[in-house]
Each structure stands twice: as structure tokens, then as C-alpha cells.
Write an enzyme that holds these catalytic residues in place. Structure first.
Site, mmCIF file in Angstrom:
data_model
loop_
_atom_site.group_PDB
_atom_site.id
_atom_site.type_symbol
_atom_site.label_atom_id
_atom_site.label_comp_id
_atom_site.label_asym_id
_atom_site.label_seq_id
_atom_site.Cartn_x
_atom_site.Cartn_y
_atom_site.Cartn_z
ATOM 1 N N LYS A 286 -8.778 55.438 -5.663
ATOM 2 C CA LYS A 286 -9.631 55.709 -6.831
ATOM 3 C C LYS A 286 -9.992 54.412 -7.553
ATOM 4 C CE LYS A 286 -10.829 59.108 -8.364
ATOM 5 N NZ LYS A 286 -12.057 59.926 -8.109
ATOM 6 N N THR B 105 -9.655 58.172 -12.876
ATOM 7 C CA THR B 105 -8.401 58.775 -13.340
ATOM 8 C C THR B 105 -7.514 57.791 -14.094
ATOM 9 O OG1 THR B 105 -6.303 59.694 -12.543
ATOM 10 C CG2 THR B 105 -7.501 58.312 -10.997
ATOM 11 N N ASP B 106 -6.667 58.331 -14.942
ATOM 12 C CA ASP B 106 -5.666 57.502 -15.651
ATOM 13 C C ASP B 106 -4.702 56.820 -14.677
ATOM 14 O OD1 ASP B 106 -4.256 59.774 -14.840
ATOM 15 O OD2 ASP B 106 -3.425 60.228 -16.817
ATOM 16 N N GLU B 107 -4.596 57.367 -13.461
ATOM 17 C CA GLU B 107 -3.606 56.830 -12.519
ATOM 18 C C GLU B 107 -3.939 55.408 -12.087
ATOM 19 O OE1 GLU B 107 -1.976 59.324 -9.600
ATOM 20 O OE2 GLU B 107 -2.227 61.139 -10.797
ATOM 21 N N TYR C 245 -3.456 57.367 -3.294
ATOM 22 C CA TYR C 245 -4.512 58.052 -4.055
ATOM 23 C C TYR C 245 -5.065 57.155 -5.162
ATOM 24 C CZ TYR C 245 -6.511 60.905 -7.805
ATOM 25 O OH TYR C 245 -7.316 61.385 -8.804
HETATM 26 P P1 NAD Z 1 -10.214 68.919 -6.334
HETATM 27 O O1 NAD Z 1 -9.336 68.417 -5.227
HETATM 28 O O2 NAD Z 1 -9.946 70.240 -6.948
HETATM 29 O O3 NAD Z 1 -11.733 68.960 -5.838
HETATM 30 C C1 NAD Z 1 -12.303 67.969 -5.042
HETATM 31 C C2 NAD Z 1 -13.607 68.531 -4.459
HETATM 32 O O4 NAD Z 1 -14.236 67.490 -3.682
HETATM 33 C C3 NAD Z 1 -13.408 69.710 -3.507
HETATM 34 O O5 NAD Z 1 -14.367 70.710 -3.776
HETATM 35 C C4 NAD Z 1 -13.621 69.115 -2.127
HETATM 36 O O6 NAD Z 1 -14.100 70.044 -1.164
HETATM 37 C C5 NAD Z 1 -14.646 68.033 -2.435
HETATM 38 N N1 NAD Z 1 -14.641 66.939 -1.462
HETATM 39 C C6 NAD Z 1 -13.556 66.270 -0.966
HETATM 40 N N2 NAD Z 1 -13.960 65.338 -0.096
HETATM 41 C C7 NAD Z 1 -15.325 65.406 -0.037
HETATM 42 C C8 NAD Z 1 -16.317 64.688 0.661
HETATM 43 N N3 NAD Z 1 -15.985 63.699 1.508
HETATM 44 N N4 NAD Z 1 -17.603 65.006 0.471
HETATM 45 C C9 NAD Z 1 -17.946 66.007 -0.376
HETATM 46 N N5 NAD Z 1 -17.052 66.725 -1.059
HETATM 47 C C10 NAD Z 1 -15.747 66.430 -0.907
HETATM 48 O O7 NAD Z 1 -10.210 67.757 -7.415
HETATM 49 P P2 NAD Z 1 -10.277 67.847 -9.009
HETATM 50 O O8 NAD Z 1 -8.913 68.005 -9.530
HETATM 51 O O9 NAD Z 1 -11.356 68.779 -9.414
HETATM 52 O O10 NAD Z 1 -10.722 66.350 -9.326
HETATM 53 C C11 NAD Z 1 -12.110 66.014 -9.399
HETATM 54 C C12 NAD Z 1 -12.236 64.535 -9.668
HETATM 55 O O11 NAD Z 1 -11.551 64.218 -10.873
HETATM 56 C C13 NAD Z 1 -11.597 63.652 -8.590
HETATM 57 O O12 NAD Z 1 -12.431 62.543 -8.393
HETATM 58 C C14 NAD Z 1 -10.262 63.246 -9.190
HETATM 59 O O13 NAD Z 1 -9.863 61.985 -8.695
HETATM 60 C C15 NAD Z 1 -10.614 63.182 -10.656
HETATM 61 N N6 NAD Z 1 -9.528 63.438 -11.607
HETATM 62 C C16 NAD Z 1 -8.736 64.552 -11.480
HETATM 63 C C17 NAD Z 1 -7.743 64.808 -12.433
HETATM 64 C C18 NAD Z 1 -6.848 66.013 -12.354
HETATM 65 O O14 NAD Z 1 -5.861 66.088 -13.076
HETATM 66 N N7 NAD Z 1 -7.146 67.003 -11.512
HETATM 67 C C19 NAD Z 1 -7.554 63.914 -13.492
HETATM 68 C C20 NAD Z 1 -8.369 62.780 -13.578
HETATM 69 C C21 NAD Z 1 -9.358 62.561 -12.638
HETATM 70 O O1 TDX Z 2 5.985 70.174 -6.954
HETATM 71 C C1 TDX Z 2 5.840 69.322 -7.854
HETATM 72 N N1 TDX Z 2 6.917 68.954 -8.594
HETATM 73 C C2 TDX Z 2 6.854 68.018 -9.579
HETATM 74 O O2 TDX Z 2 7.871 67.716 -10.213
HETATM 75 C C3 TDX Z 2 4.565 68.717 -8.145
HETATM 76 C C4 TDX Z 2 3.327 69.110 -7.366
HETATM 77 C C5 TDX Z 2 4.511 67.777 -9.145
HETATM 78 N N2 TDX Z 2 5.618 67.414 -9.826
HETATM 79 C C6 TDX Z 2 5.513 66.368 -10.870
HETATM 80 C C7 TDX Z 2 4.867 65.077 -10.400
HETATM 81 C C8 TDX Z 2 4.200 64.563 -11.647
HETATM 82 O O3 TDX Z 2 5.130 63.855 -12.436
HETATM 83 O O4 TDX Z 2 4.634 66.867 -11.879
HETATM 84 C C9 TDX Z 2 3.789 65.838 -12.393
HETATM 85 C C10 TDX Z 2 2.346 66.240 -12.167
HETATM 86 O O5 TDX Z 2 2.132 66.220 -10.773
HETATM 87 P P1 TDX Z 2 0.695 66.584 -10.131
HETATM 88 O O6 TDX Z 2 0.269 67.921 -10.625
HETATM 89 O O7 TDX Z 2 0.796 66.360 -8.664
HETATM 90 O O8 TDX Z 2 -0.246 65.522 -10.845
HETATM 91 P P2 TDX Z 2 -0.251 63.913 -10.869
HETATM 92 O O9 TDX Z 2 0.439 63.337 -9.707
HETATM 93 O O10 TDX Z 2 0.222 63.497 -12.228
HETATM 94 O O11 TDX Z 2 -1.841 63.636 -10.699
HETATM 95 C C11 TDX Z 2 -2.808 64.459 -11.372
HETATM 96 O O12 TDX Z 2 -3.350 63.785 -12.492
HETATM 97 C C12 TDX Z 2 -4.204 62.699 -12.292
HETATM 98 C C13 TDX Z 2 -3.953 64.841 -10.425
HETATM 99 O O13 TDX Z 2 -3.425 65.474 -9.274
HETATM 100 C C14 TDX Z 2 -4.784 63.660 -10.041
HETATM 101 O O14 TDX Z 2 -5.900 64.072 -9.240
HETATM 102 C C15 TDX Z 2 -5.312 63.014 -11.302
HETATM 103 O O15 TDX Z 2 -6.010 61.844 -10.979
#
Ligand code: NAD
Ligand code: TDX
Length: 363
Positions: free
Chosen positions: A174, A146-148, A170
Site C-alpha cells: 500500500k 491506510t494508516d498501516e 500488505y
Molecule cells: P475489500 O477486500 O473488502 O475489497 C477490495 C475489493 O477490491 C474487492 O471487491 C475485490 O474484488 C477488489 N479487487 C481486488 N483486486 C482487484 C483487482 N486487481 N482489480 C479490480 N478489483 C480488485 O477491501 P476494503 O476493506 O473495502 O478496503 C478498500 C480499500 O481501503 C483498500 O484499498 C484498503 O487498502 C483500504 N483501507 C481499508 C481499511 C479497512 O479497515 N478495511 C482501512 C484503511 C484503508
Molecule cells: O483473528 C483475528 N484475531 C485477532 O486478534 C484477527 C483477524 C485479527 N486480530 C487482531 C489483529 C489486529 O490487531 O485484531 C486487530 C485487527 O485485525 P484486522 O481486522 O485483521 O485488521 P488490521 O490488521 O488492523 O488491518 C485493517 O485495518 C487497516 C484492515 O484489514 C486493513 O485493510 C486496513 O488497511
């Protein structure tokens, strides 16, 4: 996901494939009907949802090339035989929500660090089998990061060789996970690549995250809890573009390399909320200013030129993507209403109860 008719990897293990981005990757891959087979390994945590894979299971041809295994990536007994029969492992499995990592960090270390280690050890064992002449090639490993991991970036855009400065449990977990991946490339010669994706949004996004939380709350005329001044900036990436980029890196990425997957759509949270309310036809008066997230990263931004040079281009603009997302949530209420029940109520109370009680109208 591949430019050739014949995929480079015919047997894929997709961990976390029942989550938001992993399920998109699986749906899009199997819909190509290129003969490749997919095993999903997913623990089905609160975030995992088999309904995300319903389109695959409802299609007999796709279902014949698909298998679902419920299990934990941190369990070597489950992981080893699955890796042994795979040409590539794509690891989406993670605890993924920053706010939950602030409430309860431990699960993040277990899955996002130790789980990655178990997957890597299984790949390492396959390399040994190659050495022993028991299989032709070791599996490729792709870690979805992730970018984080760059931390908050005040100006400019992070490049792949910038310092990692994660600031939440988190993002620290990562970062640890992807550093382990790199160490297995250097030390054991594993064929491994890493992607760092930016904030992803789209259909099937768990309603704990900003965009789906605000869409679904607004549909029910419930308050929208905006953290702090709402001027934090994120770079939004449509889920199918993120999944497509991961497939592209799996096919074409150079072993040992890391690739940013940027969205090219930097917006403040206020701008995002304004746009989604406009699409829904709901008023700004729903928005409440609430206590900020502790350690809240102000801005993420990544330079995506390395992935562009590898031949990848995103297809969706933010305006198109957000419209498609709002419409999907409007048309799929059964999907998100089922999630916003049970465990959800406890989480919502813990995360937002005091915040909303102390909130004020957002200006
Ligand atoms: P999500 O939370 O929607 O899905 C995570 C999945 O992993 C779920 O299906 C969960 O059941 C499964 N899981 C959790 N723990 C597990 C374990 N111990 N064994 C097997 N399965 C397990 O997450 P997402 O948003 O789809 O993110 C997927 C990946 O992308 C993650 O690695 C996250 O860090 C990364 N990512 C997410 C974002 C974003 O904005 N959502 C951005 C950049 C990177
Ligand atoms: O209730 C809220 N109010 C609010 O102001 C929530 C849930 C979020 N926010 C803000 C926090 C952040 O500045 O919105 C922005 C986005 O928040 P999230 O949706 O929680 O995302 P973020 O914390 O940026 O992380 C996401 O992007 C990178 C994903 O959850 C991560 O899994 C990914 O790695």
C-alpha cells in the site's frame, strides 16, 4: 458527499467497488440522486461481492446511473477506456487482509502496486488527450490508502508528513502504491489525492477481519481466536464515515496532498471483543488466546486535524457503530454464511487450524 446540488464529478470510475468500503461509497453516492453516474470496475476476488451492491441494482433510478464491469485494475486494456470516459477515478481495489499478505504476498504486489500503476498510466494518457485538445479536463485520481503505512506507532498520533515505516507485505504494498501516486503528481502533474483511513468496520465487512469474524463466530458459539495478549490498539472508523470522508477529499482535497481519516475511537482488541460480546449476549469463555500474527503492529493512531480543517467531521460514535454492526450481522445471516463457505474453509484451516489446536482459554 458534495455540499452542492451539482456534483463536481459527474462520471465516476470506482475500482474495487464490490468490496466493503467501496460498495458503501457507491451505495451512499448513488442514494444522493444527484445525477452522477458510477462505473464499478472490480475483479470479484474472494473479497468482492456483487450482493454488496444489491440495493443499488434493486432501485431502478440508481441502477440507471450504474454500471458494473468485471475486470482487473492491472489490465490496461480494460482500464484505459473506462478512465477515458471518467471525470474521476477512486481506487479502492486492493488485496486488503494483513494475514493473507503474510501467507501469500504476491497478489498484493500485483494489485496494490502494479494495479495502481496501470490506473495512473491511464490517467496520464488522459492528460495527454487534454493537451491535444481531445478532452476538456483530465480525471482526478483518489488513492485509498491506510494508516498501516506509518507502521506501529508507540505513542502520539501520525501526521501526514511523518515517515512511512510499513512492516507487513500488505502495508508495504500500500505504501508503494501511494508513493507511485505522489510521483505521478510531481512528475506528470496528475490531479491526485491520497486518503489514509484507519481501521474500518460496519455492515458488509468481510468476515475475515477481526470484528465480523468475532461477531459471526460468536453467533455460532465458535471460538474467537485472539492474537497474542490482545492488547494491540486500533482506532476504529465507521464505514459510512470513511466513505464520506473519501467523498469529501475527492471534492475538496488539494491536488498532491494526503489526508488522514482517523476514527477518534482508539480501543484495545480486548475492549472491542468485550463490547461485541456484550451486544450479542455471549460469554468471554468463547475467546481463545492463539499464537500472535508475525510482525504484529502494536498500535495505530493518526492525527485527523488536516481533514478536519478541510471541513470533514465523522458522525458515528464507536458505541453506536458497533451496535449497528452487530445488529446488521444478526439480521443478514444469508450474506455472511454464503461467504463463510467454499474457499473460506481452506483459508480458515490455514490461518487458524494450528493456532486453535495450540490455543488456551483467554483470561
Ligand atoms: P475489500 O477486500 O473488502 O475489497 C477490495 C475489493 O477490491 C474487492 O471487491 C475485490 O474484488 C477488489 N479487487 C481486488 N483486486 C482487484 C483487482 N486487481 N482489480 C479490480 N478489483 C480488485 O477491501 P476494503 O476493506 O473495502 O478496503 C478498500 C480499500 O481501503 C483498500 O484499498 C484498503 O487498502 C483500504 N483501507 C481499508 C481499511 C479497512 O479497515 N478495511 C482501512 C484503511 C484503508
Ligand atoms: O483473528 C483475528 N484475531 C485477532 O486478534 C484477527 C483477524 C485479527 N486480530 C487482531 C489483529 C489486529 O490487531 O485484531 C486487530 C485487527 O485485525 P484486522 O481486522 O485483521 O485488521 P488490521 O490488521 O488492523 O488491518 C485493517 O485495518 C487497516 C484492515 O484489514 C486493513 O485493510 C486496513 O488497511
Amino acid at each position: 458527499m458534495t455540499d452542492a446540488l451539482q456534483p463536481r464529478f459527474r462520471r465516476l470510475l470506482v475500482t474495487g467497488g464490490a468490496g466493503f468500503i467501496g460498495s458503501c461509497f457507491v451505495r451512499d453516492l448513488l442514494a444522493r440522486r444527484d445525477g452522477s453516474r458510477v462505473s464499478v470496475l472490480d475483479k470479484l476476488t474472494y473479497a468482492g461481492n456483487r450482493a454488496n451492491l444489491a440495493p443499488v441494482e434493486a432501485d431502478p433510478e440508481q441502477a440507471s446511473r450504474f454500471r458494473f464491469v468485471v475486470g482487473d485494475i492491472a489490465d490496461p486494456a480494460v482500464v484505459a477506456p473506462l478512465v477515458a470516459e471518467s471525470d474521476a477515478v477512486v481506487n479502492f481495489a486492493a488485496e486488503s487482509h494483513v494475514d493473507r499478505s503474510i501467507l501469500d504476498p504476491e497478489a498484493f504486489l500485483r494489485t496494490d502496486v502494479l494495479g495502481v500503476h496501470v490506473l495512473l498510466e491511464a490517467c496520464r494518457a488522459e492528460r495527454e488527450r487534454v493537451r491535444a485538445g481531445d478532452r476538456a479536463a483530465a480525471p482526478r485520481f483518489l488513492q485509498v490508502s491506510t494508516d498501516e503505512v506509518y507502521g506501529s506507532v508507540a505513542t502520539g498520533a501520525s501526521r501526514e508528513d511523518d515517515r512511512l515505516e510499513p512492516r507487513s507485505p500488505y502495508s508495504s504494498a500500500k505504501a508503494a502504491g501511494e508513493l507511485l501516486v505522489h510521483s505521478y503528481f510531481v512528475t506528470y502533474g496528475l490531479d491526485a489525492v491520497v486518503t489514509r483511513g484507519s481501521n474500518t468496520y460496519g455492515p458488509y465487512h468481510h468476515p475475515e477481519k477481526l470484528i465480523p469474524l468475532f461477531i459471526t463466530n460468536a453467533m455460532d458459539d465458535q471460538p474467537l481466536p485472539l492474537y497474542g495478549d490482545g492488547l494491540q490498539r486500533r482506532d476504529w472508523l465507521y464505514v459510512a464515515d470513511h466513505a464520506g470522508a473519501i467523498g469529501h477529499v475527492l471534492e475538496h482535497g488539494v491536488a498532491g496532498e494526503t489526508y488522514n481519516v482517523s476514527g477518534g475511537n482508539e480501543r484495545t482488541n480486548r475492549e472491542v471483543v468485550t463490547a461485541l460480546l456484550a451486544r450479542l449476549g455471549k460469554p468471554w469463555s468463547l475467546v481463545r488466546t492463539v499464537e500472535d500474527r508475525p510482525g504484529h503492529d502494536r498500535r495505530y493512531a493518526m492525527d485527523g486535524s488536516k481533514l478536519s480543517a478541510l471541513g470533514w467531521t465523522n458522525t458515528m460514535t464507536f458505541e453506536e457503530g458497533l451496535a449497528a454492526t452487530v445488529d446488521w450481522f444478526r439480521d443478514n445471516q444469508n450474506w455472511w454464511r454464503a461467504i463463510k463457505s467454499g474457499e473460506w474453509d481452506d483459508y480458515y484451516r490455514r490461518q487458524y487450524g494450528a493456532r486453535l489446536a495450540g490455543s488456551r482459554e483467554a483470561t
